[in-house]
Write a protein that holds these residues in place. Structure first.
Motif, PDB file in Angstrom:
ATOM      1  N   SER A 106     -32.711  14.294 -26.578  1.00 48.01           N
ATOM      2  CA  SER A 106     -32.652  15.683 -27.048  1.00 48.01           C
ATOM      3  C   SER A 106     -33.892  16.005 -27.868  1.00 48.01           C
ATOM      4  CB  SER A 106     -31.409  15.904 -27.924  1.00 48.01           C
ATOM      5  OG  SER A 106     -30.229  15.701 -27.187  1.00 48.01           O
ATOM      6  N   SER A 119     -37.457  17.637 -33.762  1.00 46.10           N
ATOM      7  CA  SER A 119     -36.679  16.410 -33.609  1.00 46.10           C
ATOM      8  C   SER A 119     -36.752  15.919 -32.167  1.00 46.10           C
ATOM      9  CB  SER A 119     -35.215  16.647 -33.999  1.00 46.10           C
ATOM     10  OG  SER A 119     -34.415  15.513 -33.729  1.00 46.10           O
ATOM     11  N   LYS A 121     -34.629  12.729 -30.238  1.00 47.85           N
ATOM     12  CA  LYS A 121     -33.675  11.656 -30.474  1.00 47.85           C
ATOM     13  C   LYS A 121     -32.848  11.394 -29.222  1.00 47.85           C
ATOM     14  CE  LYS A 121     -30.050  10.216 -33.700  1.00 47.85           C
ATOM     15  NZ  LYS A 121     -29.229  10.624 -34.883  1.00 47.85           N
ATOM     16  N   GLN A 123     -29.639  10.619 -27.150  1.00 49.19           N
ATOM     17  CA  GLN A 123     -28.259  11.007 -27.371  1.00 49.19           C
ATOM     18  C   GLN A 123     -27.352   9.786 -27.505  1.00 49.19           C
ATOM     19  OE1 GLN A 123     -27.297  13.737 -24.177  1.00 49.19           O
ATOM     20  NE2 GLN A 123     -28.788  15.254 -24.890  1.00 49.19           N
ATOM     21  N   TYR A 136     -25.557  19.114 -25.492  1.00 47.53           N
ATOM     22  CA  TYR A 136     -25.686  18.213 -26.639  1.00 47.53           C
ATOM     23  C   TYR A 136     -26.956  18.521 -27.431  1.00 47.53           C
ATOM     24  CZ  TYR A 136     -22.021  15.365 -24.459  1.00 47.53           C
ATOM     25  OH  TYR A 136     -20.846  14.915 -23.920  1.00 47.53           O
ATOM     26  N   ASP A 139     -26.517  21.739 -29.330  1.00 45.82           N
ATOM     27  CA  ASP A 139     -25.628  21.529 -30.469  1.00 45.82           C
ATOM     28  C   ASP A 139     -26.389  20.938 -31.652  1.00 45.82           C
ATOM     29  OD1 ASP A 139     -22.895  21.195 -31.746  1.00 45.82           O
ATOM     30  OD2 ASP A 139     -23.509  19.098 -31.630  1.00 45.82           O
ATOM     31  N   LYS A 140     -27.244  19.951 -31.386  1.00 46.01           N
ATOM     32  CA  LYS A 140     -28.048  19.350 -32.451  1.00 46.01           C
ATOM     33  C   LYS A 140     -28.996  20.382 -33.054  1.00 46.01           C
ATOM     34  CE  LYS A 140     -29.670  15.873 -34.914  1.00 46.01           C
ATOM     35  NZ  LYS A 140     -30.648  16.636 -35.711  1.00 46.01           N
ATOM     36  N   CYS A 141     -29.557  21.235 -32.211  1.00 48.95           N
ATOM     37  CA  CYS A 141     -30.462  22.276 -32.694  1.00 48.95           C
ATOM     38  C   CYS A 141     -29.719  23.258 -33.594  1.00 48.95           C
ATOM     39  CB  CYS A 141     -31.087  23.002 -31.506  1.00 48.95           C
ATOM     40  SG  CYS A 141     -32.232  24.331 -31.939  1.00 48.95           S
ATOM     41  N   LYS A 143     -27.041  22.724 -35.345  1.00 46.06           N
ATOM     42  CA  LYS A 143     -26.729  22.064 -36.614  1.00 46.06           C
ATOM     43  C   LYS A 143     -27.907  22.164 -37.581  1.00 46.06           C
ATOM     44  CE  LYS A 143     -23.529  18.566 -34.799  1.00 46.06           C
ATOM     45  NZ  LYS A 143     -23.342  17.109 -34.561  1.00 46.06           N
ATOM     46  N   ASP A 144     -29.107  21.901 -37.077  1.00 47.69           N
ATOM     47  CA  ASP A 144     -30.284  21.960 -37.949  1.00 47.69           C
ATOM     48  C   ASP A 144     -30.597  23.396 -38.367  1.00 47.69           C
ATOM     49  OD1 ASP A 144     -30.519  19.259 -37.870  1.00 47.69           O
ATOM     50  OD2 ASP A 144     -32.280  19.188 -36.576  1.00 47.69           O
TER      51      ASP A 144
END
Length: 248
Positions: A106, A119, A121, A123, A136, A139-141, A143-144
Motif C-alpha cells: 500500500s 507511506s 507498507k 499489507q 486496504y 483505508d490506511k490513507c 486513517k492518516d
C-alpha cells in the motif's frame, strides 16, 4: 539511516527502503548491493528535496489534467500494487515465494502546500483481488488523513488549512464505487472494519475520486518501479530541485 531520510525529506526512496527493511536481520549479497545502489542514487540526487509554498501547484495539475486542491487544503492519493513484487519465472533453486511476498504493498501521499506525509507498507493480509488491495490502501490513507485532521484542529488551524471533505484520488474504479456503498458479491469477504472508509465519507471527512492509473502520484510508493521514465516523472512532481530565496 535510509529509513530516517525516506521519512524526512526523500519520499522517492520510501518504497525501496520499506522492501529492504524486511531483510535487516539476514541480508543477502543482493540486498547489500541494492542498499548501496540506493546510497549511490542519493549521492547523485542530493540536491533534491521537498518544498512548501502557497502558490498553485501547476506541476501536479498539469500531470492529472484537473485542478488539485492540495494548495488550498489537504488532499491525498492512494494506491496498491496487487500481488508479489517478484514477477520473474521461478527457478529450480527458488521455486516458491515466501508467504509475505504475495501480499500487496500500500502507498499514499498527503499534500498540504507540499508533500506532507507519505507511506509505503506491505499489507498484513493477502488481498484476493486488486480491488481488495486498493481498499486496504485507501483505508490506511483515510486513517492518516483523520490523524492529520485532528492535529490541524488541535492547533486551531482548520479554517486556513482544512477544507473538508478531503479528496482522495484512487485509480481503481471498483474501490471508488465500493467506498460509495456500492459493491459486488465478489467483495463480500472483506473485513467489516474496512467500512470505516464509508463512515468517513458519510461524515464528510473524505471524498474518494477516481484518477487514471498513470496519473496516480501514490503509484511511486507501491512497487519497485522498473519503468525509469515513469519513476522520474512522478519523482520530479513530488520532489523539487534547489532554488534561490533571492528569486522569491
Amino acid at each position: 539511516s535510509l529509513n530516517w531520510v525516506s521519512q524526512a525529506t526523500r519520499p522517492d526512496i520510501t518504497t525501496i527502503t520499506s522492501i529492504l527493511a524486511k531483510y535487516q536481520h539476514s541480508p543477502s549479497p543482493g540486498h547489500i548491493g541494492a542498499a548501496r545502489h540506493v546510497l549511490r542514487y542519493l549521492n547523485g540526487t542530493k540536491d533534491l528535496g521537498i518544498v512548501f509554498d502557497s502558490a498553485e501547484y501547476f506541476n501536479i495539475q498539469s500531470f492529472v489534467n484537473f485542478p488539485v486542491e492540495g494548495r488550498i487544503g489537504l488532499s491525498a492519493s492512494a494506491d496498491a500494487n496487487w500481488g508479489p513484487q517478484d514477477q520473474s519465472i521461478p527457478t529450480s533453486t527458488q521455486p516458491d515465494l515466501d508467504l509475505f511476498k504475495s501480499r500487496s504493498i500500500s502507498g499514499h501521499l498527503l499534500s498540504l502546500h507540499g508533500p506532507l506525509h507519505w507511506s509505503s507498507k506491505r499489507q498484513s493480509v493477502t488481498a484476493r483481488s486488486s480491488a481488495e488491495a486498493e481498499i486496504y490502501a485507501t483505508d490506511k490513507c483515510v486513517k492518516d488523513i483523520q490523524f492529520v485532521c485532528n492535529i490541524i484542529k488541535d492547533l486551531q488551524l482548520q479554517q486556513d488549512l482544512l477544507q473538508q471533505p478531503v479528496n482522495v484520488l484512487n485509480d481503481n474504479m471498483a474501490c471508488v464505487l465500493w467506498s460509495k456503498s456500492r459493491t459486488t458479491k465478489n467483495l463480500r469477504h472483506i473485513q467489516i472494519k474496512e467500512n470505516a472508509i464509508r463512515e468517513s465519507i458519510h461524515n464528510n471527512t473524505v471524498r474518494i475520486s477516481h484518477v487514471a492509473g498513470g496519473d496516480n502520484l501514490a503509484d511511486i510508493f507501491t512497487k519497485e518501479d522498473k519503468d525509469v521514465h515513469h519513476f522520474l516523472k512522478l519523482r520530479n512532481i513530488i520532489m523539487s530541485p534547489p532554488f534561490s530565496l533571492a528569486k522569491l
